[in-house]
Design a protein around this motif. Structure first.
Motif, PDB file in Angstrom:
ATOM      1  N   GLY A 179       0.834  -1.226  -0.117  1.00 24.96           N
ATOM      2  CA  GLY A 179      -0.088   0.050  -0.057  1.00 24.96           C
ATOM      3  C   GLY A 179       0.622   1.167  -0.295  1.00 24.96           C
ATOM      4  O   GLY A 179       0.341   2.394   0.269  1.00 24.96           O
ATOM      5  N   ILE A 180       2.121   1.211  -0.233  1.00 27.29           N
ATOM      6  CA  ILE A 180       2.966   2.397  -0.270  1.00 27.29           C
ATOM      7  C   ILE A 180       3.289   2.464  -1.973  1.00 27.29           C
ATOM      8  O   ILE A 180       3.790   1.714  -2.572  1.00 27.29           O
ATOM      9  CB  ILE A 180       4.127   2.288   0.390  1.00 27.29           C
ATOM     10  CG1 ILE A 180       3.797   2.417   1.938  1.00 27.29           C
ATOM     11  CG2 ILE A 180       5.259   3.412   0.108  1.00 27.29           C
ATOM     12  CD1 ILE A 180       4.942   2.552   2.931  1.00 27.29           C
ATOM     13  N   SER A 181       2.792   3.717  -2.506  1.00 27.84           N
ATOM     14  CA  SER A 181       3.229   4.145  -3.864  1.00 27.84           C
ATOM     15  C   SER A 181       4.457   4.679  -4.045  1.00 27.84           C
ATOM     16  O   SER A 181       4.784   5.508  -3.584  1.00 27.84           O
ATOM     17  CB  SER A 181       1.953   5.132  -4.313  1.00 27.84           C
ATOM     18  OG  SER A 181       2.313   5.484  -5.657  1.00 27.84           O
ATOM     19  N   VAL A 182       5.316   3.828  -4.746  1.00 29.80           N
ATOM     20  CA  VAL A 182       6.744   4.436  -4.905  1.00 29.80           C
ATOM     21  C   VAL A 182       6.598   5.105  -6.289  1.00 29.80           C
ATOM     22  O   VAL A 182       6.460   4.655  -7.345  1.00 29.80           O
ATOM     23  CB  VAL A 182       7.597   3.046  -4.965  1.00 29.80           C
ATOM     24  CG1 VAL A 182       8.980   3.576  -5.542  1.00 29.80           C
ATOM     25  CG2 VAL A 182       7.699   2.221  -4.043  1.00 29.80           C
ATOM     26  N   VAL A 183       6.499   6.466  -6.166  1.00 26.84           N
ATOM     27  CA  VAL A 183       6.647   7.262  -7.325  1.00 26.84           C
ATOM     28  C   VAL A 183       7.934   7.764  -8.035  1.00 26.84           C
ATOM     29  O   VAL A 183       7.683   8.344  -9.029  1.00 26.84           O
ATOM     30  CB  VAL A 183       5.771   8.540  -6.545  1.00 26.84           C
ATOM     31  CG1 VAL A 183       4.421   8.400  -6.076  1.00 26.84           C
ATOM     32  CG2 VAL A 183       6.726   9.590  -5.643  1.00 26.84           C
ATOM     33  N   GLY A 184       8.908   7.365  -7.389  1.00 25.71           N
ATOM     34  CA  GLY A 184      10.246   7.592  -8.085  1.00 25.71           C
ATOM     35  C   GLY A 184      11.222   7.017  -7.364  1.00 25.71           C
ATOM     36  O   GLY A 184      11.235   6.468  -6.145  1.00 25.71           O
ATOM     37  N   SER A 212       9.313  -2.614   5.328  1.00 30.44           N
ATOM     38  CA  SER A 212       8.075  -3.071   4.852  1.00 30.44           C
ATOM     39  C   SER A 212       7.210  -1.823   5.021  1.00 30.44           C
ATOM     40  O   SER A 212       7.584  -0.641   5.695  1.00 30.44           O
ATOM     41  CB  SER A 212       7.408  -4.006   5.930  1.00 30.44           C
ATOM     42  OG  SER A 212       7.193  -3.424   7.200  1.00 30.44           O
ATOM     43  N   GLY A 213       5.993  -1.844   4.448  1.00 28.10           N
ATOM     44  CA  GLY A 213       5.081  -0.878   4.428  1.00 28.10           C
ATOM     45  C   GLY A 213       4.747  -0.551   5.986  1.00 28.10           C
ATOM     46  O   GLY A 213       4.696   0.839   6.446  1.00 28.10           O
ATOM     47  N   GLN A 214       4.586  -1.366   6.847  1.00 27.78           N
ATOM     48  CA  GLN A 214       4.145  -1.202   8.235  1.00 27.78           C
ATOM     49  C   GLN A 214       5.306  -0.602   8.973  1.00 27.78           C
ATOM     50  O   GLN A 214       5.008   0.430   9.781  1.00 27.78           O
ATOM     51  CB  GLN A 214       3.668  -2.492   8.801  1.00 27.78           C
ATOM     52  CG  GLN A 214       2.981  -2.229  10.191  1.00 27.78           C
ATOM     53  CD  GLN A 214       1.732  -1.383   9.909  1.00 27.78           C
ATOM     54  OE1 GLN A 214       0.813  -1.565   9.387  1.00 27.78           O
ATOM     55  NE2 GLN A 214       1.937  -0.343  10.942  1.00 27.78           N
ATOM     56  N   ALA A 215       6.557  -1.046   8.711  1.00 30.81           N
ATOM     57  CA  ALA A 215       7.658  -0.367   9.437  1.00 30.81           C
ATOM     58  C   ALA A 215       7.578   1.123   9.188  1.00 30.81           C
ATOM     59  O   ALA A 215       8.171   1.686  10.133  1.00 30.81           O
ATOM     60  CB  ALA A 215       8.760  -1.150   9.114  1.00 30.81           C
TER      61      ALA A 215
END
Length: 122
Positions: free
Chosen positions: A26-31, A110-113
Motif C-alpha cells: 500500500g505504499i506508492s513508489v512514485v520515483g 516494509s510498509g508497516q515499518a
C-alpha cells in the motif's frame, strides 16, 4: 491514505525488490534515484510523503544526501528515513545527528515499518 515514496539506492536490484514489496503493502513508489543529484531532482519534482535513503550509495554518503535534500529540495517537513544493509549500531551517532526521522534495516523494510516509524516521529 496511500503514502507516496521515493527510494534512493544505488542497487537496481534492491530498488526493484523494494518497489514491489512496498507497492504490495500500500505504499506508492512514485520515483527512484541512485545519486544525490537524482534524489534532489525526484524529491523536488514529485514531493513524496516520505523518502528512503540508503546510507551507502557506492562511495556517496546517504547522510550527505539527506543534508542535500533538506538544503536543495526545499523539503520542509517531508520525512526522510535512512536504510541500510548494515546494522543501526554501525551508524547510531550519525543517524541521531541527521535530520532523518529514523532508520530501518533493509531486511525489515516494509510498509508497516515505514508507517510505524513515521507515526513515532510524528
Amino acid at each position: 491514505m496511500e503514502l507516496r515514496c521515493v527510494i534512493v539506492d544505488d542497487s537496481p536490484r534492491f530498488l526493484n525488490a523494494a518497489r514491489g514489496l512496498l507497492e504490495r503493502e500500500g505504499i506508492s513508489v512514485v520515483g527512484v534515484a541512485s545519486t544525490g543529484a537524482e534524489a534532489v531532482d525526484r524529491v523536488t519534482e514529485l514531493r513524496p510523503d516520505v523518502t528512503l535513503v540508503d546510507i551507502d550509495l557506492g562511495g556517496l554518503s546517504g547522510f550527505d544526501v539527506v543534508r542535500r535534500l533538506y538544503r536543495e529540495a526545499d523539503m520542509g517537513p517531508t520525512p526522510v528515513i535512512l536504510i541500510s544493509a548494515h546494522s543501526e549500531e554501525d551508524y547510531a551517532d550519525l543517524i541521531a545527528a541527521s535530520r532523518a526521522v529514523g532508520f530501518l534495516p533493509k531486511t525489515t523494510l516494509s510498509g508497516q515499518a515505514i508507517r510505524d516509524l513515521l507515526g513515532a516521529a510524528g
